[in-house]
Design an enzyme around this catalytic site. Structure first.
Site, PDB file in Angstrom:
ATOM      1  N   GLU B  71       0.822  -1.206   0.000  1.00 49.12           N
ATOM      2  CA  GLU B  71       0.000   0.000   0.000  1.00 49.12           C
ATOM      3  C   GLU B  71       0.860   1.261   0.000  1.00 49.12           C
ATOM      4  OE1 GLU B  71      -2.350   0.759   3.504  1.00 49.12           O
ATOM      5  OE2 GLU B  71      -3.195   2.596   2.633  1.00 49.12           O
ATOM      6  N   ASP B 139       9.259   5.863  15.165  1.00 48.52           N
ATOM      7  CA  ASP B 139       9.110   7.281  14.867  1.00 48.52           C
ATOM      8  C   ASP B 139       9.456   8.052  16.135  1.00 48.52           C
ATOM      9  OD1 ASP B 139       6.279   9.344  13.705  1.00 48.52           O
ATOM     10  OD2 ASP B 139       8.317   9.862  14.309  1.00 48.52           O
ATOM     11  N   ASP B 141      10.040  11.862  17.693  1.00 47.48           N
ATOM     12  CA  ASP B 141       9.685  13.236  17.402  1.00 47.48           C
ATOM     13  C   ASP B 141      10.199  14.116  18.534  1.00 47.48           C
ATOM     14  OD1 ASP B 141       8.233  15.635  17.139  1.00 47.48           O
ATOM     15  OD2 ASP B 141       6.613  14.562  16.141  1.00 47.48           O
TER      16      ASP B 141
END
Lengths: 463, 450
Positions: B71, B139, B141
């Site tokens: 995808e 991830d 941040d």
């Protein structure tokens, strides 16, 4: 998961190992069993499971449990021929599956005690046997070689100290290497050392993992068994196995005291003394209430009456005893008319002549006394205050009292009674109280041995 | 070609290397630049090769439908979001991106069937449409560290606080390789204020959600929120070897030599009170407070002095409260230990921005970061779109070159991507494919023999 296809792997051929092989009970055995053995094997295994259940409620430590399981197994499941041991093991397990699959509560009880049994039996297997079992369960664990161990020893030690209680008595020296993907909970909690994709799992953790696998298999199997039972087996077997199965789980497994032992006979003149020294609280309470009110309702009459029969009170003495009390309330005539019959009935002299057995603790605990009733188990039904008062009157010291109350709060009524017994008699009762008559005879034994052996004891009645 | 107004009110149009006008180009994001970026610089072939994991070859074990089950999702101008895009070959991939000019490209999992056709399978109710492979991703941040950085907050990043990302890369990368045994790891600058990690080993791609959650939990130490005063709690008499290694090799060093000073952690009352809140012994804290309330002139940096005082006080043995023994480490962990976004790592179907995208707010390209040299990475020097086009233009008109990026600072990133990550990965995929294929052949041969 279906009850799987029969396992093709055979246990190792050496005779020694055959006995110690722990079956996984994956498929029902295709053995022929005699109907008597069907029941007997199951009862023996049940003794083991109940012993385990008791041991746990008593808060036995792991080392004690290890010994207990070993003793119980040898005592009840032993056999001269090794192959017979395995047969009995497997057959008894499957019979009990039928018995204990039928409700959620039964399944829980069976599951938790079978797991404990499995754990301790696994621990005493040889390393080879353990490895084979893990392979059967599709657990890809490889033992860590000594050389490798030396290299990672310090890190393993660090991990053990980071998770364990500060007073770890022994540091596990046996470790297994397994891909970290297989043990996600241990990884998530940082409870293992991981290196190059392999987790180093300590023996204790391995046992838990193996037991968890086993639990998964058994839990699913029980649900399936229940479906089969309700859909086909129960009806099919209604004349043969079903009555046995249905009776098994509520069976009380100790002596039933229906035949009073000769030396424990009691006569009316001893009864007050004996009640004070050797009756368990439930019977003492009934007895005192009877003396007070000169009456007991039906439940109380049954519970106390049968108990007295078990203790050795002969029918004539029993009739005299009850009459002496009741006639003070209802009159002698009414006693003869309304109550004497049922006493004789209890002794098997009337009606269908069943010799009724005195109630076990299990039965008494599960009864539900109503207003005006004094039967049932006081540890269960008395308020804390009343219970404390009653126990102090019996002679339980304040230290023991706290322990007893703790057991009560945790709903371990029989353990509470056992602790009471131990406190009053000043000696331990390892078997644990399962039956009021057992309490009595144990107590009686103690008093007999305390007094001089020539027999001038308290509780001996006329012969 | 549409003309975009830059914030300065100047307009600029670039067409194939010919500049019109001599004005300075703005650094911000610009649709025209993006179009040109997609026309000339975006590395379609490399990205597609990566995603194919060797299935684009000729070997009998190759699954030519594999890539079509991956995808992609596009975020178009005006925040239009298009999911479940899939491509059967690199030409389709390239054409679609050039045509749609997505502001952001996300990569999702490989599904059991082509995601673009998922509705056809939804009816069968057998959960046929499900993720089957997905890289293990992380991830990080920097805005999650706002309670421990004073130089910036929110979306801002500077060289004083960027070391927090360096720390995260070092700690996690080492653990992924040494502890978990992963080899094919790509770290990428997220374009503004963080980093992403893509673990691409076959083993990693096939991890279940439960296993991903376990790995994320293995990394998790920070458990607080705005309300708790202490957000790191290191219980137990000793720390797990992973935490010990992280502390001694990375955290302690960065805290004492960089962050302590650059963040001025003890320099004001507000700031040192925050630290004192983490100490569970009131006599120890009053002792320290007493020392710090009176500012003493000293040649040494005040943060260094106070940190030494704190360590001495807590480790002196003078105070015996429980929880004190790990306090120094807890403070260091609070200020430095990586804070992962757990949700991103836990689920196979979580989307993540593709490398080499351009960040719409900064115009910076999401370039790979070399974990072995992550100390040297400078987020403020990452190429921006405008910078890239200046570089392109300075090259003058040339024969059309396949590798336009070699003329720009992007060239370095792409070389690195290929040599350090893509080539070893593809080599390993090929080997894996061949060996499992051979193994299957062996198996079927032996099962036929009587």
């Amino acid at each position: 998961m279906e009850i799987v296809k029969p396992k093709l792997k055979k246990p190792p051929t050496s005779a020694n190992d055959a006995a110690s092989t722990l079956p996984l009970y994956c498929s029902a055995p295709s053995l022929e069993v005699r109907l008597e053995d069907f029941e007997l094997y199951a009862i023996d295994r049940l003794r083991v499971l109940k012993g385990i259940s008791d041991g746990l409620s008593r808060g036995k430590q792991p080392e004690e449990m290890e010994k207990l399981v070993d003793d119980l197994w040898k005592e009840h499941m032993g056999y001269p021929l090794r192959s017979e041991v395995t047969n009995k093991d497997i057959i008894s397990h499957f019979v009990l599956r039928l018995v204990y699959c039928r409700t959620e509560e039964l399944r829980k009880w069976f599951l938790s005690n079978e797991i404990v049994l499995f754990r301790y039996r696994f621990l005493i297997l040889s390393h080879e046997a353990q490895r084979l079992l893990m392979a059967e369960l599709d657990l890809p664990y490889k033992p860590v070689t000594t050389a490798e161990f030396e290299g990672v020893k310090e890190k393993l030690h660090l991990v053990a100290r980071s998770i364990g209680p500060p007073k770890l008595t022994e540091f596990d020296t046996i470790f297994y290497k397994v891909p970290f993907e297989e043990v996600p909970e241990l990884v998530a909690g940082r409870r293992v050392f991981i290196y190059k994709g392999y987790a180093y799992v300590a023996m204790k953790q391995v046992v838990s993992l193996v037991a968890t696998q086993f639990r998964g298999l058994l839990s699913k199997a029980l649900v399936l068994t229940n479906r089969k039972w309700t859909s086909t087996i129960r009806e099919q077997e209604k004349d043969r196995l079903t009555p046995i199965v249905e009776a098994l789980c509520t069976s009380y497994l100790g002596p039933d005291y229906s035949q009073p032992k000769e030396f424990a006979e009691v006569s009316i003149k001893d009864i007050d003394q004996v009640a004070k020294s050797s009756f368990p609280l439930c019977m003492r309470h009934l007895f005192e209430k009877l003396r007070e009110d000169h009456h007991l309702k039906h439940g109380g009459r049954m519970q106390l009456g049968l108990f007295l029969k078990g203790v050795g009170l002969k029918l004539d003495d029993a009739l005299a005893f009850w009459k002496a009390e009741f006639s003070q309330k209802v009159g002698a005539e009414r006693f003869d008319k309304e109550y004497a019959y049922s006493i004789r009935h209890n002794y098997g002299r009337e009606g269908k002549r069943t010799d009724y057995t005195p109630y076990s603790c299990q039965k008494i605990i599960s009864s539900n006394p109503g207003v005006g009733d004094h039967h049932g188990c006081p540890y269960r039904h008395f308020s804390e205050e009343n219970l404390k008062a009653a126990l102090s009157k019996m002679g339980v010291n304040s230290g023991a009292l706290e322990n007893v109350m703790d057991k009560v709060r945790n709903r371990h009524y029989q353990l509470a009674c056992t602790l009471t017994f131990e406190s009053i008699h000043g000696s331990s009762n390892d078997a644990g109280i399962n039956h009021p008559n057992q309490y009595f005879s144990d107590s009686h034994e103690i008093f007999k041995s305390k007094n001089n052996p020539s027999g001038q004891g308290e509780a001996l009645g006329d012969r | 070609m549409a003309i975009e107004e830059s914030e300065n009110g100047r307009e600029d149009v670039l067409i194939d290397g010919q500049k019109h006008g001599n004005v300075a180009v703005p650094d911000e994001f610009n649709v025209n630049y993006l179009k040109l970026y997609y026309a000339k610089l975006f590395p379609y072939a490399d990205m597609f090769k990566w995603m194919s994991y060797g299935n684009d070859g000729k070997h009998p074990a190759c699954d030519k439908y594999y890539i079509g089950r991956r995808e992609f999702s596009f975020t178009l101008e005006n925040d239009i979001y298009v999911r479940y895009q899939s491509f059967n070959n690199v030409v389709q991939f390239e054409n679609s991106i050039k045509e749609k000019c997505p502001f952001k490209i996300d990569i999702g999992p490989v599904y059991s069937v082509d995601p673009a056709k998922k509705n056809a399978y939804a009816q069968s109710g057998d959960n046929v449409f499900t993720p089957v492979e997905r890289e293990l991703i992380f991830d990080i941040d920097i805005s999650d560290y706002d309670d421990v950085r004073y130089c910036c907050s929110g979306a801002d990043v500077c060289l004083e606080c960027w070391p927090l990302m360096t720390i995260a890369i070092k700690v996690i990368d080492t653990a992924l390789r040494d502890d978990f045994g992963f080899k094919h790891i790509l770290w990428v600058y997220s374009g503004r204020r963080g980093v992403h990690c893509w673990v691409c080993d076959g083993k990693a791609r096939r991890l279940t959600n439960e296993q991903r959650a376990a790995i994320a939990d293995y990394f998790r130490v920070y458990k607080g929120n705005e309300n708790s005063s202490k957000k790191v709690s290191l219980t137990g008499p000793v720390l797990h070897p992973f935490l010990v290694r992280s502390y001694s090799e990375v955290l302690e060093h960065f805290f004492e030599t960089r962050l302590l000073l650059s963040q001025n952690i003890f320099s004001t009352e507000d700031r040192y009170e925050k630290i004192l809140e983490m100490i569970p012994d009131t006599s120890a804290t009053s002792d320290l407070r007493g020392k710090w309330q009176t500012k003493r002139g000293s040649k040494e940096d005040i943060n260094v002095v106070r940190w030494e005082q704190l360590k001495n006080t807590l480790q002196s043995g003078k105070y015996k409260a429980t929880g004190l023994r790990r306090c120094v480490e807890e403070i260091v962990f609070s200020f430095t230990y990586p804070r992962l976004d757990m949700e991103v790592s836990r689920h196979m179907n979580h989307l993540l921005k593709a490398p080499f995208c351009v960040h719409p707010k900064t115009g910076r390209v999401c370039v790979p970061i070399d974990p072995d040299h992550c100390d040297e990475f400078d987020p403020t020097a990452v190429p921006t779109l405008s910078q890239l086009f200046e570089e392109l233009n300075m090259g003058g008109t040339r024969a059309y070159d396949d590798n336009e990026w070699d003329r720009t600072s992007l060239g370095e990133s792409i070389s690195f991507f290929r040599s350090s990550f893509l080539q070893p990965l593809l080599k390993s995929c090929k080997e894996e494919m061949e060996s499992s294929y051979n193994a299957k052949l062996q198996q079927s041969k032996s099962s036929l023999s009587w």
